[in-house]
Design an enzyme around this catalytic site. Structure first.
Site, PDB file in Angstrom:
ATOM      1  N   HIS A 211       0.836  -1.219   0.000  1.00 36.72           N
ATOM      2  CA  HIS A 211       0.000   0.000   0.000  1.00 36.72           C
ATOM      3  C   HIS A 211       0.861   1.255   0.000  1.00 36.72           C
ATOM      4  CE1 HIS A 211      -3.342  -2.686   1.287  1.00 36.72           C
ATOM      5  NE2 HIS A 211      -2.372  -3.245   2.004  1.00 36.72           N
TER       6      HIS A 211
ATOM      7  N   SER B  10      14.262  21.112 -17.018  1.00 34.74           N
ATOM      8  CA  SER B  10      13.041  21.900 -17.208  1.00 34.74           C
ATOM      9  C   SER B  10      13.413  23.185 -17.954  1.00 34.74           C
ATOM     10  CB  SER B  10      12.440  22.218 -15.840  1.00 34.74           C
ATOM     11  OG  SER B  10      11.731  23.442 -15.884  1.00 34.74           O
TER      12      SER B  10
ATOM     13  N   LYS C 254      15.814  21.422 -11.943  1.00 33.48           N
ATOM     14  CA  LYS C 254      15.145  20.141 -12.173  1.00 33.48           C
ATOM     15  C   LYS C 254      16.020  19.088 -12.847  1.00 33.48           C
ATOM     16  CE  LYS C 254      11.442  18.984 -11.560  1.00 33.48           C
ATOM     17  NZ  LYS C 254      10.179  19.271 -12.248  1.00 33.48           N
TER      18      LYS C 254
ATOM     19  N   GLU D 276       9.269   7.688 -17.012  1.00 34.02           N
ATOM     20  CA  GLU D 276       7.896   8.168 -17.234  1.00 34.02           C
ATOM     21  C   GLU D 276       7.414   7.769 -18.628  1.00 34.02           C
ATOM     22  OE1 GLU D 276       7.445  12.469 -15.861  1.00 34.02           O
ATOM     23  OE2 GLU D 276       9.585  12.090 -15.622  1.00 34.02           O
TER      24      GLU D 276
END
Ligand code: ARG
Length: 488
Positions: free
Chosen positions: A154, A275, A281, A288
């Site tokens: 979880h 970024s 970043k 992804e």
């Protein structure tokens, strides 16, 4: 070329809608090989003369060379690559020779022969890439077999595991993906050639001979099944989709773990992106995107299954819609596996952060309960309840398992007397993982054993893959040999 029955030429609109010339270039060489094998068989069975066959094969070789040199310009008005090649053969060596190439064959069995020849090679390519990724994971499993980190259920700290145990789990998943691909290969590598349109033929063909020349493991016995079925396409696409679902899970772990909150891993600079506005970043785009591109492969599977649904037996034009999603899915999968492999190879594993994150959690609570069962002779449910109230009380006083005095005091209230050394021993995550004993557990010893078994599997699969590849090469050589023999 196929307008004998019609008073008019085909409408350009219908041609644009139905033609597959560009997409068919994917299996150009396979179409040539398939035709060579077919023509060799026609000559062997004395359906055409050796002389005719030799002429046709010469033309096919010329066309193949032209294609390799980028000089073969397919004509889109000729529906597909099969008609393009046949047309060129007729152009080049005349109707008397070229016009005989399509004897005892239909585009229905031809297109399937090409698809299967191409697909089997693609499957081997994917398998090879997956084997490499599995190897990378197994190297991580061995290297980090004793480096502790939290195991999650979880998404909550559950019990201590090791980073190597995590890596071995993915290597284990991939072994099933490899098995699925290998099974799909079995159903792909059977020969439809000679099924003709649907009913077979009245010519005395030798289907086993063509299958052998093309390196197929067998012939598909029923001509109607051979031209009607695309389950081998769906089966491959399903194997690819499931593989991507595993890679998307792997991606999700990596995305989370490279976040500021976790800092468990860091991708190498050349495998991360920045970024356009936030100078600080460092984004895990590769993971992804593997996660994101999974959608394309699921889409391909759905597309293929939907094309197949409710089709009557026999060839139906709908069936040509099977290839585009299949080739696209294979392209996405090959790149995703390679990217994942390269990303993992270059990633930095922050062992310290993983270990530190266990400092103040209660993930050794299960081990404490187990200890009470073993040493204090409590029933498990009793030990579970006592440990649960211990955690509740520690949390309410903002204490952790490291506060040994409090732990002792609270346990004593439940009638459990325990020594200091026992507490620090049991609640140490490193000692905890070493205590795991069961088969397949997170103990460093088991991680090494799991990794060794999977590595042996990996080697065996690599051997099987090589054998399949050699069989294909041997078949190509046999075709060449038979062509030479035909000419003598
Ligand atoms: N281009 C077709 C395909 O991709 C080849 C088979 C056409 N057969 C036919 N009967 N129209 O499936």
């Amino acid at each position: 070329m196929l307008r004998g029955r019609f008073a008019e030429g085909i409408s350009p609109l219908l041609l644009e809608f139905s033609g597959t010339v560009q997409g068919d270039l994917e299996f150009f060489y396979e179409d040539v090989w398939g035709s060579q094998a077919h023509v060799l068989m026609l000559a062997k069975q004395v359906i055409i003369s050796k002389h005719d066959a030799g002429k046709i094969i010469e033309c096919l070789e010329d066309i193949s060379e032209e294609f390799g040199a980028g000089q073969f310009k397919p004509d889109s008005s000729l529906e597909d690559i099969h008609i393009n090649i046949e047309n060129r053969v007729i152009d080049e060596c005349g109707m008397d020779f070229g016009g005989k190439m399509h004897t005892a064959r239909s585009r229905n069995d031809q297109v399937l022969t090409d698809t299967r020849l191409h697909l089997r090679q693609e499957i081997l390519g994917v398998e090879e890439a997956v084997l490499e990724l599995q190897n990378t994971l197994l190297a991580l499993a061995n290297k980090h077999s004793a480096d502790v980190m939290p195991g999650y259920t979880h998404m909550q700290h559950a019990q201590p595991i090791t980073f190597g145990f995590w890596a071995a789990a993915y290597a284990s998943m991939l072994s099933r993906d490899l098995e699925r691909l290998s099974n799909a290969y079995k159903h792909v590598n059977v020969c439809p050639l000679g099924a003709c349109a649907l009913a077979g033929t009245s010519f005395p063909t030798d289907r086993k001979y063509t299958a052998k020349l093309l390196g197929f493991d067998d012939v598909i016995p029923s001509a109607l099944d051979a031209v009607s079925s695309r389950d081998f396409v769906a089966e491959t696409a399903a194997a690819l989709a499931i593989l991507m679902s595993n890679l998307s899970k792997l991606s999700e772990d990596l995305v989370l773990w490279s976040s500021f909150e976790f800092k468990f891993i860091e991708f190498a600079d050349d495998f991360a992106t920045g970024s356009s506005i936030m100078p600080q970043k460092k984004n895990p785009d590769m993971a992804e995107l593997v996660r994101g591109k999974t959608g394309r492969v699921y889409g391909a599977l759905m597309q293929i299954l939907t094309v197949m649904k409710g089709l009557p037996s026999g060839y139906n034009r709908d069936l040509q819609e099977d290839r585009e999603p299949l080739w696209k899915a294979l392209g996405v999968v090959k790149l995703s596996v390679a990217v994942m492999d390269a990303g993992l190879k270059g990633a930095k594993i922050n062992k310290e952060n993983m270990k530190e994150s266990l400092d103040t959690d209660f993930s050794t609570a299960t081990e404490l309960a187990n200890h009470l069962v073993r040493e204090k002779k409590l029933a498990f449910r009793e030990a579970y309840t006592i440990t649960g109230s211990l955690v509740k009380e520690l949390v309410s006083h903002k204490k952790t398992f490291r506060d040994v005095v409090d732990v002792k005091k609270i346990l004593s209230k439940s009638g459990v007397e325990i020594a200091d050394w026992e507490i620090s021993d049991i609640l140490d995550p490193v000692k905890s993982v070493h205590r795991y004993k069961s088969l397949g557990s997170a103990s460093p010893k088991e991680v090494k054993r799991i990794a060794a078994d999977l590595l042996a599997d990996n080697k065996a699969r690599a051997g099987e893959l090589k054998k399949r590849q050699s069989k294909i090469e041997a078949a190509k050589e046999l075709t060449m040999k038979e062509i030479k023999l035909l000419r003598t």
